[in-house]
Design a protein around this motif. Structure first.
Motif, short mmCIF file in Angstrom:
data_model
loop_
_atom_site.label_atom_id
_atom_site.label_comp_id
_atom_site.label_asym_id
_atom_site.label_seq_id
_atom_site.Cartn_x
_atom_site.Cartn_y
_atom_site.Cartn_z
N GLY A 196 -5.01 7.15 -10.63
CA GLY A 196 -4.51 7.48 -9.52
C GLY A 196 -4.01 6.25 -9.18
O GLY A 196 -4.73 5.27 -9.06
N ASN A 197 -2.65 6.48 -7.61
CA ASN A 197 -2.62 5.46 -6.99
C ASN A 197 -3.73 5.06 -6.00
O ASN A 197 -4.54 6.03 -5.67
N ILE A 198 -3.99 4.05 -5.90
CA ILE A 198 -5.77 3.33 -4.88
C ILE A 198 -5.14 2.53 -3.99
O ILE A 198 -5.82 2.60 -2.36
N GLY A 199 -3.81 2.68 -3.30
CA GLY A 199 -2.90 1.70 -2.61
C GLY A 199 -3.44 0.30 -2.86
O GLY A 199 -2.78 -0.71 -1.40
N SER A 215 2.61 4.41 -1.72
CA SER A 215 2.33 5.16 -2.48
C SER A 215 3.09 5.12 -3.88
O SER A 215 4.13 5.66 -3.06
N ASP A 265 0.31 -1.18 0.09
CA ASP A 265 0.17 0.17 0.06
C ASP A 265 0.83 1.26 -0.10
O ASP A 265 0.37 2.23 0.06
N ALA A 270 -5.29 0.82 -10.60
CA ALA A 270 -6.03 2.63 -10.85
C ALA A 270 -7.01 2.96 -11.73
O ALA A 270 -7.34 3.07 -12.52
N ASN A 304 3.42 5.58 -8.06
CA ASN A 304 2.44 6.12 -9.15
C ASN A 304 3.47 5.93 -10.62
O ASN A 304 4.58 5.80 -10.61
N SER A 311 -9.45 4.83 -11.34
CA SER A 311 -9.40 6.81 -11.40
C SER A 311 -8.20 6.43 -12.48
O SER A 311 -8.28 8.32 -12.47
#
Length: 503
Positions: free
Chosen positions: A252-255, A222, A220, A248, A224, A250
């Protein structure tokens, strides 16, 4: 970026870091002073007070990588061309453009060997970049040459020629890491060099269904775009993973990030540094996992084995006698499990090796022997498995009777006319799906018209009657699911196994 199974998965063009002290591995420096570890560099009971000391030691070996590569871009057809000139629209000629990208890497030796991801230095998945520049933490830049790359594992090795020894970091033992361990990543996300993030290991031995080397550490921390090729460190400054991609949805990073384990990377890096070709084993079969539902349908323990759903003629699997429907339990006396798949075991086996295969066939265990071949490239494999696009056999009314089933399916007996339209051999027998109830488990699992049921609970289905008998037997045995063997035009590789709930 890459997209898999409908979920956006970003390949991380990013960076890695190393020890500050020239010529000494960071991990060794940290381990030499245990008082530093107790002071906060290595957590003993809970979170560390700070990652600053460890970061300071590691950052000098972090490198930012920029690449330039000529790529061929295919132009879309002009939709107005046919209207304007009274003919068919012509596709514009392909154009060659200069592409640029940023990524990360980490130095693994004082004489300038650098590890990164293959997709960092190969923007079109086939050809290497035309120019690679490496920038160190102190701003020093070097032109790098590509020593070797392995697209299948997504690992590449670079080399820079410096006037003196460079700081570097060692690989650690990813086999000893556990879910919950602290990790840090240092890289070049979005071109922001020297960025440090921390987190924990979310899972080890994560299988995501993305290929033979589908074996990742999940974190988790971060990560990117721009982090690709960067290192994942344990709390002693050892590289336990190479940051590779993220989930991702969306953008971007979500963990949810994934790193190539160091134990996977080390032997590949060593071969690339030595100029040796990467050769992997190959059986020539298509497989799928034994899900809990499939296991329950036949009384098999969970997390055991994989199902053969296709056997290519003339290759080692066929020569060994493997058949569609076989469940491979062991390869070379090693258990086949979700964390150690058949593909992974065979890929790690040297071509030419003769190995035993322990197989469950129609409820009985048997042993076969196979001589492992050399694995073709991913491009060659994809080409060999590309299915044809058949016409819809049910576009016009058919005379066969439709039979309702307890699975939410309408099926009819297979006939030669259907076989021709579906692009399967004329002697194919089974029950053809002509309709699926919208609220059924079959619909939820994506089963559609044109699918041919040729097996149920690993017994052959030659007609609708056979399918109904299999359903009735499963009910008498107290099974909550039944595993169907499906073939047809929508199934790449020839066949697939699908466990459906009995209504």
């Amino acid at each position: 970026m890459r997209y898999a199974y409908g979920v956006t998965s970003a390949l991380l063009l990013g960076g890695a870091t190393l020890s500050l002290v020239t010529g000494l591995p960071a991990g060794a420096q940290v381990a030499q002073n245990d008082s530093q570890a107790i002071a906060g560099m290595v957590p003993r009971a809970g979170a560390p007070a700070s990652f600053a000391d460890l970061t300071q030691q590691l950052q000098p070996a972090v490198v930012n990588i920029s690449v330039r590569q000529k790529v061929v871009v295919k132009q879309q057809q002009n939709p107005l061309a046919g209207l304007m000139f009274g003919g068919f629209g012509r596709a514009a000629p392909a154009q060659e453009k200069l592409a640029e990208a940023l990524g990360s890497g980490f130095i693994i030796s004082a004489d300038g060997y650098i590890v990164t991801n293959n997709h960092v230095v190969s923007l079109d998945d086939e050809n290497a970049a035309d120019a690679v520049t490496v920038k160190l933490a102190d701003g020093t830049q070097y032109n790098a040459r590509i020593v070797g790359r392995d697209p299948e594992s997504d690992i590449a090795v670079l080399k820079v020629d410096a006037k003196g020894p460079l700081p570097f970091v060692p690989f650690g033992d990813s086999g000893k890491v556990r879910a919950g361990d602290w990790v840090i990543a240092i890289g070049n996300p979005f071109g922001l060099g020297g960025t440090v993030t921390s987190g924990i290991i979310s899972s080890v031995n994560r299988n995501t269904g993305t290929g033979a080397y589908d074996h990742y550490i999940q974190t988790d921390a971060s990560i990117n775009s721009g982090n690709s090729g960067g290192p994942m460190f344990d709390m002693r400054g050892n590289v336990i993973g190479i940051n590779n991609w993220i989930v991702a949805p969306s953008g971007g990073n979500i963990g949810i990030g994934f790193a190539i384990p160091s134990d996977v990377a080390k032997p590949i890096v060593a071969k690339l540094m030595a100029g040796r070709a990467i050769e992997r084993g190959f059986l020539g079969v298509q497989i799928q996992p034994v899900t809990d539902e499939i296991a329950d349908s036949i009384g098999l323990p969970h997390d055991s084995g994989e199902v053969i759903r296709g056997v290519q003629p003339g290759l080692p699997g066929a020569a060994a006698g493997l058949k569609v429907g076989d469940i491979v339990l062991k390869v070379n006396n090693e258990d086949v499990t979700p964390s150690r798949t058949l593909s992974a075991i065979v890929s790690d086996t040297a071509p030419g090796t003769r190995v035993p295969l322990d197989v469950l066939r129609e409820g009985k265990k048997t042993r076969l022997w196979a001589v492992v071949a050399k694995r073709p490239s991913q491009k060659e494999l994809a080409t060999s498995l590309t299915p044809a696009s058949p016409r819809d056999p049910f576009a016009t009314p058919q005379t066969a009777d439709l039979v309702g089933s307890a699975l939410g399916l309408k099926v009819t007996d297979m006939i030669p006319d259907y076989a021709d339209a579906l692009g399967v051999p004329p002697n194919t027998q089974g029950a053809v799906v002509v309709d699926v109830a919208s609220a059924s488990d079959a619909a939820n699992r994506g089963l559609g018209r044109g699918a041919i049921v040729v097996g149920a609970n690993f017994e052959p289905v030659r007609s609708v009657s056979d399918l109904e008998k299999a359903v009735e037997l499963a009910r008498k045995q107290g099974r909550s699911t039944i595993t169907l063997q499906i073939t047809g035009p929508a199934v790449q590789g020839g066949t697939v196994y699908l466990a459906l709930r009995l209504s």
